[in-house]
Structure formats: C-alpha cells, structure tokens
Design a protein around this motif. Structure first.
Motif, PDB file in Angstrom:
ATOM      1  N   THR A   1      28.584  56.242  43.038  1.00 59.25           N
ATOM      2  CA  THR A   1      29.567  56.110  41.959  1.00 59.25           C
ATOM      3  C   THR A   1      30.894  55.588  42.480  1.00 59.25           C
ATOM      4  N   THR A   2      31.311  56.084  43.633  1.00 57.00           N
ATOM      5  CA  THR A   2      32.587  55.653  44.221  1.00 57.00           C
ATOM      6  C   THR A   2      32.572  54.164  44.544  1.00 57.00           C
ATOM      7  N   SER A   3      31.476  53.709  45.162  1.00 54.23           N
ATOM      8  CA  SER A   3      31.341  52.298  45.511  1.00 54.23           C
ATOM      9  C   SER A   3      31.336  51.424  44.258  1.00 54.23           C
ATOM     10  N   ALA A   4      30.607  51.849  43.238  1.00 55.57           N
ATOM     11  CA  ALA A   4      30.525  51.071  41.996  1.00 55.57           C
ATOM     12  C   ALA A   4      31.887  50.955  41.335  1.00 55.57           C
ATOM     13  N   LYS A   5      32.655  52.052  41.322  1.00 60.37           N
ATOM     14  CA  LYS A   5      33.983  52.019  40.703  1.00 60.37           C
ATOM     15  C   LYS A   5      34.922  51.087  41.461  1.00 60.37           C
ATOM     16  N   MET A   6      34.810  51.089  42.784  1.00 58.01           N
ATOM     17  CA  MET A   6      35.660  50.208  43.600  1.00 58.01           C
ATOM     18  C   MET A   6      35.329  48.747  43.313  1.00 58.01           C
ATOM     19  N   VAL A   7      34.028  48.440  43.225  1.00 55.11           N
ATOM     20  CA  VAL A   7      33.614  47.061  42.950  1.00 55.11           C
ATOM     21  C   VAL A   7      34.098  46.626  41.578  1.00 55.11           C
ATOM     22  N   MET A   8      33.936  47.491  40.567  1.00 50.51           N
ATOM     23  CA  MET A   8      34.338  47.135  39.220  1.00 50.51           C
ATOM     24  C   MET A   8      35.855  46.964  39.117  1.00 50.51           C
ATOM     25  N   SER A   9      36.609  47.724  39.910  1.00 52.07           N
ATOM     26  CA  SER A   9      38.063  47.559  39.933  1.00 52.07           C
ATOM     27  C   SER A   9      38.436  46.186  40.485  1.00 52.07           C
TER      28      SER A   9
ATOM     29  N   VAL B   1      36.442  43.618  40.370  1.00 59.05           N
ATOM     30  CA  VAL B   1      35.959  42.657  39.367  1.00 59.05           C
ATOM     31  C   VAL B   1      37.039  42.410  38.324  1.00 59.05           C
ATOM     32  N   ALA B   2      37.691  43.480  37.889  1.00 66.46           N
ATOM     33  CA  ALA B   2      38.746  43.352  36.877  1.00 66.46           C
ATOM     34  C   ALA B   2      39.854  42.419  37.362  1.00 66.46           C
ATOM     35  N   LYS B   3      40.258  42.576  38.621  1.00 67.05           N
ATOM     36  CA  LYS B   3      41.312  41.736  39.179  1.00 67.05           C
ATOM     37  C   LYS B   3      40.855  40.276  39.293  1.00 67.05           C
ATOM     38  N   THR B   4      39.623  40.101  39.822  1.00 74.66           N
ATOM     39  CA  THR B   4      39.089  38.753  40.014  1.00 74.66           C
ATOM     40  C   THR B   4      38.886  38.037  38.690  1.00 74.66           C
ATOM     41  N   MET B   5      38.413  38.774  37.697  1.00 80.63           N
ATOM     42  CA  MET B   5      38.132  38.204  36.384  1.00 80.63           C
ATOM     43  C   MET B   5      39.383  37.573  35.783  1.00 80.63           C
ATOM     44  N   VAL B   6      40.480  38.283  35.891  1.00 80.30           N
ATOM     45  CA  VAL B   6      41.743  37.778  35.328  1.00 80.30           C
ATOM     46  C   VAL B   6      42.311  36.659  36.195  1.00 80.30           C
ATOM     47  N   ALA B   7      42.266  36.845  37.517  1.00 78.99           N
ATOM     48  CA  ALA B   7      42.858  35.863  38.433  1.00 78.99           C
ATOM     49  C   ALA B   7      42.116  34.528  38.384  1.00 78.99           C
ATOM     50  N   GLU B   8      40.769  34.584  38.279  1.00 76.55           N
ATOM     51  CA  GLU B   8      39.963  33.365  38.330  1.00 76.55           C
ATOM     52  C   GLU B   8      39.478  32.905  36.956  1.00 76.55           C
ATOM     53  N   ASN B   9      39.886  33.628  35.909  1.00 71.39           N
ATOM     54  CA  ASN B   9      39.561  33.233  34.536  1.00 71.39           C
ATOM     55  C   ASN B   9      38.056  33.097  34.315  1.00 71.39           C
ATOM     56  N   VAL B  10      37.307  34.129  34.694  1.00 69.76           N
ATOM     57  CA  VAL B  10      35.860  34.104  34.502  1.00 69.76           C
ATOM     58  C   VAL B  10      35.418  35.193  33.536  1.00 69.76           C
TER      59      VAL B  10
END
Length: 293
Positions: A155-163, A165-174
């Motif tokens: 769960t900890t690893s998944a939450k870190m990855v999704m966090s 993802v949120a940053k990358t999604m906005v930064a790279e417009n995907v």
C-alpha cells in the motif's frame, strides 16, 4: 532439383493444411478445444504484435515514452479482425478536454486490451500491476509505452507511485487510464471500485472521464469455454469535474462514478438495471449475475 523442392514445398503446405483442418474440426466438435485454440492464438498475437511494435518504438521514439502508444494502438487494433469482434463507439468527443484527466473503465478480461486500444486517446498512459512488467515481450512493449506499474501488495509503495503520477500528469499534460475495480471481472456485473483513481483526480484537480464497455459474456466466458465473435458497445461518458473538491469528497465521487457507469453498463449490454432498495444497496444482485450465465 527444382522439382524436388517443389514437391517438398507442396508436401509442407499439404501437411500444414491438414493440421489446420484437423484443428478446425476439433474446435467445432469441442467448445473447450475451440476456446483453448482461440485463446492461444490471442496470446500468440500479443507476442507477435509486441515483437513488431518494439523495434518501431525504439527507432522512432528512442525508448520509453507515451508517444509509443500510438504505434502500439495501431498494431493491436488489427487483432479484432482475427476474432470477428466489432466495436460500436459513442462519445469520443468527451476525451477532448484541455489538460490532463483520469480515465476510468470497467475491467472484464484479457480482451480488454483490444477495447482499450480501440478508443485510447493520444497522450494517455495506463496504470497496471507490477507483475505485468515481467511478461516477456508483452511486458517490454508495455514498458516502452509508458505504462505505470504499481506494486498492489504494498500500500505504501502504491501511494507513493500514485503521488508521483499526479505530479507527472499535470507537468507533462497526460491522461491516465485506470481500472478502478482493480482486477478482471467477468461476472456480468461490476465489482466495488477502489478509491485510488479518485484520490488521484482530486489531488491533481483534474476531471474524471468514465468509459464503459458492454458485457463480454455473450461471446467470451472462460467458465463456459466460450470464445466466439461478437459486438462490443463502448461509451465515453461526459467528464466529471473535480475542481474545488477535497479528500472528503472522494467517497461521493467514487459512488457517483460507480452508479453512473454501472447503469450505462446494463444499458449497453441490453439488460435492465438491478433494482436499488431504499438503503442504496443492490437488490437481488446475484440473480442478475446468474441470468448472464
């Protein structure tokens, strides 16, 4: 010498034709054999498609990037012709939102990849379980396509990855495609949604775009060893805005998407929606699932 080669070639062709004829007869006589053959052929196509697409991804785009999804998409979209599958798609214009978004859809079987690639918008990556990375050439092509792998056992690893993802999604417009049921579900109904995708949407303040596929059970049913041709209806629903929402709204957003998508699922599948009792729980859900079988 040339005659010998011609005779040898003719013998090989005849032997191959005999094998194909035998397999066809066995498939007609036994649904289990037919199911195994078609499923095996699907797996072969996945490997062959990966082998074909990987060099193109490396040569044209230089390595791991979401741009490779356009190449992969064009390869996978040919698979439907081998199985007699037809797609009827509505609402593609709902993908035309400015900026990033979370796309959520129902998850039924290994055939979902064909449905995914049929409507996948540009600049969209998928979230998948980490185990898929180790599936040989198929794992390689997923890696090259930018798929985000998550360790569901941690769960900890998944939450870190999704966090991230949120940053990358906005930064790279995907856009990010998630299956909120979390696992394949071929019951003819929905499993409860996990909240990760909706936490992600609210954290990044981006819209949620639901995508619904009709039930596969009329042409694909592993329990009945059924795998025939068929039609899949797909509807891309209007985006649901999350601007202004907070973590307190995650449950409401999850429930809203779940009920809207589930109602659409039954409509697309040509089945009436199960009745909802006053408490909000589904009545006689098992009976509806059983009727599909």
């Amino acid at each position: 010498m040339e005659l010998g080669w011609l005779l040898w070639g003719a013998a090989v062709l005849l032997r191959g034709a005999a094998v194909l004829l035998l397999l066809h007869v066995l498939a007609e006589l036994s649904p289990a054999v037919g199911f195994a053959l078609r499923l095996g052929w699907y797996c072969v196509l996945c490997v062959m498609g990966s082998l074909l697409a990987a060099p193109a991804c490396l040569l044209l785009n230089g390595g791991r990037t979401v741009r490779n999804m356009r190449i992969i998409k064009n390869v996978v979209k040919t698979f439907k012709y081998f199985f007699g599958l037809r797609f009827e798609v509505k609402g593609l214009e709902n993908f035309e939102v400015e900026g990033p978004a979370i796309i959520v859809s129902n998850h039924q079987s290994i055939l979902d990849m064909m449905g995914l690639m049929e409507v996948l918008p540009d600049n969209c990556v998928q979230v998948g379980k980490k185990e898929l990375l180790y599936t040989g050439f198929v794992g390689l092509i997923m890696y090259l396509g930018g798929v985000i792998f998550i360790n569901r056992k941690s769960t900890t690893s998944a939450k870190m990855v999704m966090s991230e993802v949120a940053k990358t999604m906005v930064a790279e417009n995907v856009k990010v495609w998630v299956y909120p049921e979390g696992t394949r579900n071929c019951t003819g109904d929905f499993l409860p949604f996990k909240k990760g995708a909706f936490h992600l949407a609210i954290q990044a303040q981006v819209p949620v775009i639901p995508v619904v596929y009709s039930s596969f059970t009329s042409f694909y049913n592993p329990k009945k060893k059924l795998f025939t041709s068929g039609k899949i209806k797909v509807e891309v629903l209007p985006p649901i805005e999350t601007k202004g929402l907070t973590s307190d709204d995650v449950s409401d957003l999850t429930d809203r998407c779940y009920h809207t998508m589930r109602e659409t699922f039954f409509m697309l599948s040509g089945r009436p929606s199960p009745m909802i009792c006053h408490s909000g729980n589904t009545m006689d859900q098992h009976a509806w699932v059983s009727s599909e079988h």
